[in-house]
Design a protein around this motif. Structure first.
Motif, PDB file in Angstrom:
ATOM      1  N   VAL A  74       4.777  10.214 -14.326  1.00 25.68           N
ATOM      2  CA  VAL A  74       4.085  10.291 -13.054  1.00 25.68           C
ATOM      3  C   VAL A  74       4.818   9.434 -12.018  1.00 25.68           C
ATOM      4  O   VAL A  74       5.394   8.408 -12.365  1.00 25.68           O
ATOM      5  CB  VAL A  74       2.620   9.817 -13.200  1.00 25.68           C
ATOM      6  CG1 VAL A  74       2.567   8.428 -13.784  1.00 25.68           C
ATOM      7  CG2 VAL A  74       1.911   9.851 -11.877  1.00 25.68           C
ATOM      8  N   THR A  75       4.828   9.888 -10.776  1.00 27.19           N
ATOM      9  CA  THR A  75       5.478   9.106  -9.728  1.00 27.19           C
ATOM     10  C   THR A  75       4.428   8.247  -9.029  1.00 27.19           C
ATOM     11  O   THR A  75       3.238   8.539  -9.069  1.00 27.19           O
ATOM     12  CB  THR A  75       6.153  10.012  -8.687  1.00 27.19           C
ATOM     13  OG1 THR A  75       5.178  10.887  -8.134  1.00 27.19           O
ATOM     14  CG2 THR A  75       7.275  10.816  -9.316  1.00 27.19           C
ATOM     15  N   GLY A  76       4.886   7.195  -8.373  1.00 26.19           N
ATOM     16  CA  GLY A  76       3.967   6.289  -7.704  1.00 26.19           C
ATOM     17  C   GLY A  76       4.721   5.371  -6.760  1.00 26.19           C
ATOM     18  O   GLY A  76       5.865   5.648  -6.402  1.00 26.19           O
ATOM     19  N   VAL A  77       4.074   4.284  -6.385  1.00 25.25           N
ATOM     20  CA  VAL A  77       4.679   3.311  -5.479  1.00 25.25           C
ATOM     21  C   VAL A  77       4.547   1.914  -6.078  1.00 25.25           C
ATOM     22  O   VAL A  77       3.529   1.603  -6.712  1.00 25.25           O
ATOM     23  CB  VAL A  77       3.977   3.346  -4.099  1.00 25.25           C
ATOM     24  CG1 VAL A  77       4.538   2.255  -3.193  1.00 25.25           C
ATOM     25  CG2 VAL A  77       4.152   4.710  -3.459  1.00 25.25           C
ATOM     26  N   ALA A  78       5.553   1.091  -5.881  1.00 22.60           N
ATOM     27  CA  ALA A  78       5.518  -0.279  -6.398  1.00 22.60           C
ATOM     28  C   ALA A  78       4.302  -1.003  -5.826  1.00 22.60           C
ATOM     29  O   ALA A  78       4.067  -0.965  -4.620  1.00 22.60           O
ATOM     30  CB  ALA A  78       6.803  -1.011  -6.031  1.00 22.60           C
ATOM     31  N   ALA A  79       3.535  -1.645  -6.701  1.00 22.33           N
ATOM     32  CA  ALA A  79       2.291  -2.283  -6.287  1.00 22.33           C
ATOM     33  C   ALA A  79       2.449  -3.760  -5.954  1.00 22.33           C
ATOM     34  O   ALA A  79       1.481  -4.445  -5.622  1.00 22.33           O
ATOM     35  CB  ALA A  79       1.243  -2.112  -7.382  1.00 22.33           C
ATOM     36  N   PHE A  80       3.677  -4.248  -6.007  1.00 21.44           N
ATOM     37  CA  PHE A  80       3.935  -5.676  -5.786  1.00 21.44           C
ATOM     38  C   PHE A  80       5.438  -5.849  -5.655  1.00 21.44           C
ATOM     39  O   PHE A  80       6.198  -5.064  -6.219  1.00 21.44           O
ATOM     40  CB  PHE A  80       3.418  -6.476  -7.005  1.00 21.44           C
ATOM     41  CG  PHE A  80       2.942  -7.869  -6.696  1.00 21.44           C
ATOM     42  CD1 PHE A  80       1.689  -8.080  -6.145  1.00 21.44           C
ATOM     43  CD2 PHE A  80       3.760  -8.960  -6.976  1.00 21.44           C
ATOM     44  CE1 PHE A  80       1.243  -9.377  -5.874  1.00 21.44           C
ATOM     45  CE2 PHE A  80       3.319 -10.263  -6.705  1.00 21.44           C
ATOM     46  CZ  PHE A  80       2.056 -10.459  -6.160  1.00 21.44           C
ATOM     47  N   PRO A  81       5.888  -6.862  -4.937  1.00 21.00           N
ATOM     48  CA  PRO A  81       7.343  -7.085  -4.858  1.00 21.00           C
ATOM     49  C   PRO A  81       7.841  -7.622  -6.183  1.00 21.00           C
ATOM     50  O   PRO A  81       7.040  -8.117  -6.989  1.00 21.00           O
ATOM     51  CB  PRO A  81       7.477  -8.122  -3.744  1.00 21.00           C
ATOM     52  CG  PRO A  81       6.186  -8.860  -3.785  1.00 21.00           C
ATOM     53  CD  PRO A  81       5.154  -7.817  -4.085  1.00 21.00           C
ATOM     54  N   TYR A  82       9.133  -7.516  -6.425  1.00 21.01           N
ATOM     55  CA  TYR A  82       9.641  -8.056  -7.683  1.00 21.01           C
ATOM     56  C   TYR A  82       9.769  -9.565  -7.567  1.00 21.01           C
ATOM     57  O   TYR A  82      10.542 -10.085  -6.763  1.00 21.01           O
ATOM     58  CB  TYR A  82      11.001  -7.465  -8.057  1.00 21.01           C
ATOM     59  CG  TYR A  82      11.580  -8.171  -9.262  1.00 21.01           C
ATOM     60  CD1 TYR A  82      10.959  -8.027 -10.500  1.00 21.01           C
ATOM     61  CD2 TYR A  82      12.660  -9.022  -9.145  1.00 21.01           C
ATOM     62  CE1 TYR A  82      11.434  -8.708 -11.610  1.00 21.01           C
ATOM     63  CE2 TYR A  82      13.151  -9.708 -10.263  1.00 21.01           C
ATOM     64  CZ  TYR A  82      12.526  -9.548 -11.482  1.00 21.01           C
ATOM     65  OH  TYR A  82      12.987 -10.232 -12.575  1.00 21.01           O
ATOM     66  N   VAL A  83       9.029 -10.260  -8.433  1.00 24.11           N
ATOM     67  CA  VAL A  83       9.103 -11.711  -8.514  1.00 24.11           C
ATOM     68  C   VAL A  83       9.178 -12.055 -10.000  1.00 24.11           C
ATOM     69  O   VAL A  83       8.300 -11.641 -10.763  1.00 24.11           O
ATOM     70  CB  VAL A  83       7.839 -12.373  -7.918  1.00 24.11           C
ATOM     71  CG1 VAL A  83       7.933 -13.888  -8.023  1.00 24.11           C
ATOM     72  CG2 VAL A  83       7.636 -11.941  -6.480  1.00 24.11           C
ATOM     73  N   PRO A  84      10.230 -12.741 -10.421  1.00 18.83           N
ATOM     74  CA  PRO A  84      10.344 -13.095 -11.839  1.00 18.83           C
ATOM     75  C   PRO A  84       9.070 -13.802 -12.309  1.00 18.83           C
ATOM     76  O   PRO A  84       8.637 -14.776 -11.692  1.00 18.83           O
ATOM     77  CB  PRO A  84      11.555 -14.038 -11.869  1.00 18.83           C
ATOM     78  CG  PRO A  84      12.385 -13.567 -10.725  1.00 18.83           C
ATOM     79  CD  PRO A  84      11.385 -13.222  -9.652  1.00 18.83           C
ATOM     80  N   GLY A  85       8.472 -13.309 -13.370  1.00 21.32           N
ATOM     81  CA  GLY A  85       7.243 -13.909 -13.876  1.00 21.32           C
ATOM     82  C   GLY A  85       6.012 -13.138 -13.421  1.00 21.32           C
ATOM     83  O   GLY A  85       4.936 -13.265 -13.988  1.00 21.32           O
ATOM     84  N   LEU A  86       6.184 -12.306 -12.377  1.00 24.75           N
ATOM     85  CA  LEU A  86       5.068 -11.507 -11.858  1.00 24.75           C
ATOM     86  C   LEU A  86       5.421 -10.024 -11.885  1.00 24.75           C
ATOM     87  O   LEU A  86       4.785  -9.201 -11.238  1.00 24.75           O
ATOM     88  CB  LEU A  86       4.723 -11.934 -10.422  1.00 24.75           C
ATOM     89  CG  LEU A  86       4.336 -13.404 -10.258  1.00 24.75           C
ATOM     90  CD1 LEU A  86       4.054 -13.731  -8.802  1.00 24.75           C
ATOM     91  CD2 LEU A  86       3.119 -13.733 -11.121  1.00 24.75           C
ATOM     92  N   PHE A  87       6.431  -9.720 -12.654  1.00 21.38           N
ATOM     93  CA  PHE A  87       6.941  -8.361 -12.758  1.00 21.38           C
ATOM     94  C   PHE A  87       5.864  -7.329 -13.105  1.00 21.38           C
ATOM     95  O   PHE A  87       5.872  -6.208 -12.583  1.00 21.38           O
ATOM     96  CB  PHE A  87       8.047  -8.340 -13.816  1.00 21.38           C
ATOM     97  CG  PHE A  87       8.508  -6.991 -14.185  1.00 21.38           C
ATOM     98  CD1 PHE A  87       9.066  -6.145 -13.246  1.00 21.38           C
ATOM     99  CD2 PHE A  87       8.381  -6.537 -15.492  1.00 21.38           C
ATOM    100  CE1 PHE A  87       9.497  -4.878 -13.590  1.00 21.38           C
ATOM    101  CE2 PHE A  87       8.811  -5.280 -15.839  1.00 21.38           C
ATOM    102  CZ  PHE A  87       9.360  -4.455 -14.899  1.00 21.38           C
ATOM    103  N   ALA A  88       4.922  -7.677 -13.934  1.00 23.51           N
ATOM    104  CA  ALA A  88       3.904  -6.727 -14.393  1.00 23.51           C
ATOM    105  C   ALA A  88       3.094  -6.141 -13.238  1.00 23.51           C
ATOM    106  O   ALA A  88       2.712  -4.971 -13.270  1.00 23.51           O
ATOM    107  CB  ALA A  88       2.958  -7.403 -15.391  1.00 23.51           C
ATOM    108  N   PHE A  89       2.853  -6.938 -12.204  1.00 22.74           N
ATOM    109  CA  PHE A  89       2.033  -6.465 -11.088  1.00 22.74           C
ATOM    110  C   PHE A  89       2.708  -5.350 -10.306  1.00 22.74           C
ATOM    111  O   PHE A  89       2.084  -4.652  -9.521  1.00 22.74           O
ATOM    112  CB  PHE A  89       1.689  -7.640 -10.169  1.00 22.74           C
ATOM    113  CG  PHE A  89       0.821  -8.662 -10.853  1.00 22.74           C
ATOM    114  CD1 PHE A  89      -0.545  -8.451 -10.963  1.00 22.74           C
ATOM    115  CD2 PHE A  89       1.379  -9.794 -11.430  1.00 22.74           C
ATOM    116  CE1 PHE A  89      -1.353  -9.366 -11.629  1.00 22.74           C
ATOM    117  CE2 PHE A  89       0.577 -10.712 -12.100  1.00 22.74           C
ATOM    118  CZ  PHE A  89      -0.795 -10.503 -12.200  1.00 22.74           C
TER     119      PHE A  89
END
Length: 226
Positions: A74-89
């Motif tokens: 499925v396609t989508g949009v990144a829900a958070f900027p890439y921040v090491p340690g917060l990648f899951a969001f």
DNA sequence: GCGACAG
DNA sequence: ATCTTGTCGC
């Protein structure tokens, strides 16, 4: 498979870290986990040039033959900027959407990233485990957290990943002779020995487990089309 | 203050 | 993650 609805989502790194600390106690560790999983699912996400659009894919393999038994993307949009340690969001919302499209409920989820080998012991694999309730583990291509010695050069060689207090947070595992090792860590409801065993079983020919390789191919193809 | 830093 | 040329090896 059934997946819990996602409610509030953090809008700042501070909120995201607080959420990780709040969910951390829900982790179930210590149990051996699935020893003979009938089905194992691999998850991966690919990004478009801009970095905003993304495609999340899940591929379910037969635990014995490693043949693909089901897949979804499925396609989508990144829900958070890439921040090491917060990648899951960044990818979790889309990963939950793609999991809902599965008829199968996998016995084990293999994530492309860290589990306990994380600054706050709550990487993507842990987060996905708590949200789905399923056993999860992380197999990362590079190190995020923990110190370690160089493992031997042969397939199966390992070295423990340690935090500053000397606690084992994961394991560096060589999946093929002479290749760069991968970083295995526990997510939810599985132990490290079992996670490493499954990683080797899933990597009969290449450095990365078949779960990750197939999910990677599928997510890229979906991004190329859309 | 200077590195390190999943994807 | 993605952008990229050539190069080495089966």
């Amino acid at each position: 498979m059934e997946v819990q609805e996602l409610h509030a989502w953090p809008s700042s790194p501070e909120e995201a870290k607080a959420l990780q600390d709040r969910l951390r106690p829900s982790l179930e560790l210590g149990d051996p986990g699935p020893q003979r999983p009938a089905t194992i699912a691999g998850l991966d996400v690919s990004y478009a040039d801009d970095g905003g659009r993304l495609a999340a894919a899940v591929v379910v393999l037969d635990g014995v033959t490693l043949e693909t038994v089901e897949e979804a993307v499925v396609t989508g949009v990144a829900a958070f900027p890439y921040v090491p340690g917060l990648f899951a969001f960044r990818e979790l919302p889309t990963l939950l959407v793609v999991l809902r499209r599965l008829d199968t409920t996998p016995d084990l989820l293999v994530c492309d990233g860290a589990g306990l080998a994380h600054p706050r012991r709550f990487g993507l694999a842990c987060h996905l485990g708590v949200l789905t309730g399923l056993p999860t583990m992380g197999v990362a291509k590079t190190r995020l957290f923990g110190k370690h010695d160089e493992p031997g050069s042969r397939r199966g060689a390992t070295a423990d990943l340690l935090d500053d207090g000397g606690e084992v947070v994961g394991r560096v595992l060589r999946t093929q002779d002479g290749v760069k090792p991968v970083y295995v860590s526990v997510g939810h409801r599985i132990d490290l020995d079992t996670a490493c065993r499954h990683t080797l079983t899933l990597s009969p020919e290449f450095r990365l487990p078949e779960t990750t390789r197939r999910a990677d191919r599928l997510s890229r193809a979906a991004l190329r089309d859309a």
